[in-house]
Design an enzyme around this catalytic site. Structure first.
Site, PDB file in Angstrom:
ATOM      1  N   LYS A  43       0.872  -1.175   0.000  1.00  0.00           N
ATOM      2  CA  LYS A  43       0.000   0.000   0.000  1.00  0.00           C
ATOM      3  C   LYS A  43       0.908   1.223   0.000  1.00  0.00           C
ATOM      4  CE  LYS A  43      -3.146   2.528   3.032  1.00  0.00           C
ATOM      5  NZ  LYS A  43      -3.779   2.534   4.365  1.00  0.00           N
ATOM      6  N   ASP A  47     -13.217   5.165   9.946  1.00  0.00           N
ATOM      7  CA  ASP A  47     -13.482   5.219   8.513  1.00  0.00           C
ATOM      8  C   ASP A  47     -14.039   3.881   8.023  1.00  0.00           C
ATOM      9  OD1 ASP A  47     -13.602   6.498   6.050  1.00  0.00           O
ATOM     10  OD2 ASP A  47     -11.535   6.003   5.518  1.00  0.00           O
TER      11      ASP A  47
END
Length: 169
Positions: free
Chosen positions: A22, A126
């Site tokens: 990532k 989130d």
């Protein structure tokens, strides 16, 4: 942005594994050193928190590979999830069978309860369908970029796992 690749063998298992890289970019690399430091502090917090988590419904964190402060770039090595995001799945199938919906919810609640019961509680902030992925039939929570420790207070589940702009006033 994430990439799939095979890692080098590690010293513990002498085996390689498929991982996700990532890449986190500070899109607005500023000349302001305080802003740069704040960005890297937040990303370091994400790594520090996620590497302490161990739950079957949370994508595993393996390593913080690269921290390039000049370019505003950080690279994480994470568990590879060879599946689709819940958001894509819901758009494709629109309506879930009750049994399937219960299975997904049960797995999500298991992970949320784990985060809530830690000595230093972790708040995701989130949690949304695009941050939930199927990995070999198992639901995994991803992207702890907004996560924080919350040791002093116990928010309601709504407060704890919704992004601040979704909270009711």
């Amino acid at each position: 942005m994430a990439y799939r690749l095979r890692s080098l063998p590690n010293s513990l298992t002498a085996r390689s594994r498929i991982v996700a890289l990532k890449i986190v970019l500070n899109k607005e690399v500023s000349s302001d050193e305080l802003e740069k430091e704040d960005f890297f502090r937040r990303v370091q917090r994400e790594a520090d928190i996620q590497k302490q988590l161990s739950h079957p419904n949370i994508a595993a964190f393996h390593n913080l590979v690269d921290l390039n402060k000049n370019e505003g770039k950080i690279v994480f090595e994470l568990e590879w999830c060879d599946g689709i995001e819940l958001s894509v799945y819901l758009r494709k199938y629109q309506c879930l069978e009750e049994k399937e919906a219960r299975s997904i919810i049960k797995q999500l609640f298991s992970a949320i309860f784990y985060l809530y019961k830690l000595k230093e509680k972790v708040i995701h902030y989130d949690l949304k369908p695009s941050n939930i992925m199927f990995c070999d039939g198992i639901v995994k929570i991803l992207d702890f970029g907004l996560c924080k420790y919350n040791p002093d207070e116990r928010p309601t589940p709504e407060e704890a796992y919704l992004h601040p702009y979704l909270k009711k006033e």
